[in-house]
Design a protein around this motif. Structure first.
Motif, PDB file in Angstrom:
ATOM      1  N   TYR A   1       0.799  -1.622  -0.290  1.00  9.50           N
ATOM      2  CA  TYR A   1       0.550   0.506   0.064  1.00  9.50           C
ATOM      3  C   TYR A   1       0.710   1.041   0.451  1.00  9.50           C
TER       4      TYR A   1
ATOM      5  N   ILE B   1       2.183   2.294  -3.229  1.00  6.84           N
ATOM      6  CA  ILE B   1       1.343   2.688  -4.317  1.00  6.84           C
ATOM      7  C   ILE B   1       0.827   3.904  -4.081  1.00  6.84           C
ATOM      8  N   ALA B   2       0.649   4.214  -2.714  1.00  5.28           N
ATOM      9  CA  ALA B   2       0.602   5.908  -2.172  1.00  5.28           C
ATOM     10  C   ALA B   2       1.198   6.719  -2.025  1.00  5.28           C
TER      11      ALA B   2
ATOM     12  N   TYR C   1       0.382   8.131  -5.295  1.00  2.00           N
ATOM     13  CA  TYR C   1      -1.241   9.285  -5.525  1.00  2.00           C
ATOM     14  C   TYR C   1      -0.561  10.227  -4.950  1.00  2.00           C
TER      15      TYR C   1
ATOM     16  N   TYR D   1       0.095  -0.160 -11.530  1.00  2.00           N
ATOM     17  CA  TYR D   1       0.570  -1.314 -10.239  1.00  2.00           C
ATOM     18  C   TYR D   1      -0.036  -2.540 -11.216  1.00  2.00           C
TER      19      TYR D   1
ATOM     20  N   ALA E   1       5.224   2.150  -8.289  1.00  2.00           N
ATOM     21  CA  ALA E   1       3.622   1.074  -8.409  1.00  2.00           C
ATOM     22  C   ALA E   1       4.192  -0.306  -9.041  1.00  2.00           C
TER      23      ALA E   1
ATOM     24  N   PRO F   1      -6.315  -2.991  -4.696  1.00  2.00           N
ATOM     25  CA  PRO F   1      -5.107  -1.811  -3.842  1.00  2.00           C
ATOM     26  C   PRO F   1      -5.236  -0.004  -4.552  1.00  2.00           C
TER      27      PRO F   1
ATOM     28  N   LYS G   1      -7.395   1.373  -1.614  1.00  2.00           N
ATOM     29  CA  LYS G   1      -6.422   1.048  -0.162  1.00  2.00           C
ATOM     30  C   LYS G   1      -5.661   2.284  -0.564  1.00  2.00           C
ATOM     31  N   ALA G   2      -4.474   2.324  -1.295  1.00  2.00           N
ATOM     32  CA  ALA G   2      -3.147   3.263  -1.179  1.00  2.00           C
ATOM     33  C   ALA G   2      -3.807   4.161  -1.096  1.00  2.00           C
TER      34      ALA G   2
ATOM     35  N   ALA H   1      -5.078   5.507   1.871  1.00  2.00           N
ATOM     36  CA  ALA H   1      -3.449   5.448   2.797  1.00  2.00           C
ATOM     37  C   ALA H   1      -2.660   7.203   2.493  1.00  2.00           C
TER      38      ALA H   1
ATOM     39  N   GLY I   1      -0.202   4.058   4.619  1.00  2.00           N
ATOM     40  CA  GLY I   1       0.051   2.526   3.848  1.00  2.00           C
ATOM     41  C   GLY I   1       0.647   1.259   5.072  1.00  2.00           C
TER      42      GLY I   1
END
Lengths: 234, 296
Positions: free
Chosen positions: B21, B24-25, B28, B46, B205, B226, B229-230, B233, B249
């Motif tokens: 997470y 990936i976060a 973002y 990802y 990612a 995911p 979710k990220a 996070a 995350g």
């Protein structure tokens, strides 16, 4: 040094400049005065490439720079100290100053200019490790001007350097502007404080709703009844 | 295993999920920081990373480290292409237009991959990584895979922090994300900086995608959950703040792990969104976000 010819700029459907022409001779201080919304800041933003004109031209040292990117304009020696200072509040004073020299690769010379800015504004040296956002309004203005100088400009565009400052600080800032000019930097100054601006400038333009309403040597404008009534409070 | 061993076991499990997470976060949060855009296509980047890793190891038989790095480079290229093709033409459009476009890019990538590689789930070749299980503290286990997750995430996170704080490009990124017009006036090329930000975010990612592929099956829709979710996070840590994304995350990974342990594994996904709602209600600027106002 800088010649603007019949410049027209719009924000969407709203026309901000209706064909402005002006001239900034090498080594001089020229000021643009006028009320809010007259187009002063728009003129500076167009010179530095943040805004694209609809028509007209901007020539600088013989080059047509009208459609250059901001990056190229900075590298050519035009530095713009924006209205509201726009310092990087989350970075230290010294980081802000170094960002001013972003376009330069001559490290030794940058170090010299940093020293020069600290000489000019000893307060900034004291606070060099402090975050820009923690400075007082006057210090932030010094930082903004110092950051502009770090590009080692030939032409410095100053937008409302007196805004929000106490009369004492305004005088200090204006005396520094004169110092900078004496050291060879040409200055185009935008001010609402017409009294101070006309005091340091050699030539002035009065803008009204996107047009040049009056122009002339600063001393003459300062004594003209029209300007006195509109901008100098009688 | 006693209670404490179980707890430590769950925390270790949560750390591995949280690392994914976090990676990936970061993308973002960086993209949001620089252009105030929630790039909803980021979870699909990802996914593309996971497939790059799959084809490089399964079809081309590349060794894992080479496949990992190559996938990361490919996804960073993808990120730059997405930015140029989909977002740059909308720079002067309202923010909502760009957000809708991001959702469009996301749907496009998902369906493109369904067509290209089929919707069937795939598994990375067995033996792509050496398997080993470590035991300590009276039965708590973790695998070499977990170590890889933690190690890669730590290296990338600290590397990113160094890059952002100490390099010229990183300095440009911080300046553009604070005030892009002021950054322009410093002679910073804003377009180039935005492009670099997408490249770096997608690079991370891509790493997350390849890592997850070594443990779970992959498919073209694997990025949706995911990705969301990220996003949670990133908001939890304070969107736009790099260390916040990592902490957000990790917290999310741990919370999910503990919720499952407590017997509510059906509510794992719901918990993430409950956290999102709570944080938006209570502290919308996130754990690391400041509420300080600018001086005028």
């Amino acid at each position: 040094m800088l010649t603007i010819d019949k410049l027209e700029v719009s924000y969407g459907a709203i026309r901000a400049l209706h064909g402005i022409s002006l001239e900034v001779p090498d080594g001089s201080i020229v000021c643009l005065i006028g009320a809010n919304g007259a187009g002063k800041s728009t003129t500076l933003k167009t010179i530095s490439g943040l805004l694209r004109p609809r028509a007209g031209s901007i020539r600088y040292q013989g080059d047509e720079i009208t459609h250059w990117a901001p990056k190229r304009i900075v590298a050519a020696g035009i530095s713009h100290v924006p209205e509201g200072r726009r310092i990087f509040a989350d970075q230290t004073v010294e980081e802000n100053l170094r960002l001013g020299a972003y376009s330069r690769r001559d490290r030794a010379e940058v170090a010299k200019d940093l020293e020069f800015v600290y000489e000019l504004f000893p307060r900034l040296r004291e606070r060099r490790k402090q975050l820009g956002g923690t400075l007082s309004g006057g210090e932030q203005q010094m930082l903004a001007i110092g950051r502009g100088l770090m590009a080692r400009p030939k032409l410095l565009l100053l937008d409302e350097p007196s805004m929000g400052l106490s009369p004492l600080l305004v005088r200090e800032i204006f005396s520094i502007i004169q110092t900078i000019n004496r050291q060879g930097t040409t200055i185009l100054l935008v001010e609402q404080n017409a009294y101070m601006a006309l005091g340091v400038a050699s030539f002035a333009y009065v803008l009204e709703t996107g047009r040049v309403a009056l122009q002339g040597p600063a001393k003459e404008l300062a004594s003209s009844s029209e300007v006195r009534r509109a901008y100098l409070g009688g | 295993m006693g209670f404490f061993q179980m707890l430590v076991q769950q925390l270790l499990n949560g750390l591995s999920q949280g690392a994914i997470y976090a990676l990936i976060a970061l993308g973002y949060t960086m993209v949001y920081g620089i252009m105030r855009l929630i790039n909803f296509a980021h979870g699909d980047v990802y996914m593309v990373g996971a497939f790059c890793g799959f084809f490089l190891t399964a079809d081309l038989h590349w060794p894992f480290p080479a496949a990992l790095v190559a996938s990361m480079l490919l996804t960073s290229l993808l990120g730059m292409i997405i930015e140029r093709a989909a977002y740059r033409p909308l720079w002067n459009a309202p923010r909502l237009t760009m957000l809708i476009t991001a959702i469009g890019v996301s749907l496009f990538l998902e369906n493109l991959f369904i067509v290209l590689v089929s919707p069937d789930p795939r598994t990375y070749p067995a033996g792509v990584l050496p398997q080993h299980t470590f035991q300590f503290f009276g039965g708590v286990r973790f695998t070499l895979n977990d170590v890889l997750f933690w190690g890669v995430t730590a290296v990338l996170t600290f590397g990113l922090q160094f890059f952002v704080q100490n390099t010229r490009s990183g300095q440009a990124m911080r300046a553009v994300s604070f005030d892009s017009d002021a950054a322009s006036l410093m002679g910073i090329d804003v377009g180039q900086t935005v492009s670099l930000t997408f490249a770096v975010g997608s690079f991370l990612a891509g790493a997350a995608g390849v890592l997850i592929g070594t443990v779970y099956q992959i498919d073209p829709l694997m990025g949706i959950m995911p990705g969301l979710k990220a996003f949670v996070a990133a908001v939890l840590g304070g969107i736009g703040i790099i260390p916040g994304a990592v902490v957000g995350g990790l917290i999310l990974g741990e919370v999910e792990s503990l919720v499952s342990w407590a017997g509510f594994s059906n509510y794992r996904d719901a918990v993430a969104f409950i956290i999102l709602i709570l944080i938006l209600l209570v502290r919308p600027s996130g754990l690391f976000g400041s509420t300080a106002k600018e001086k005028v």
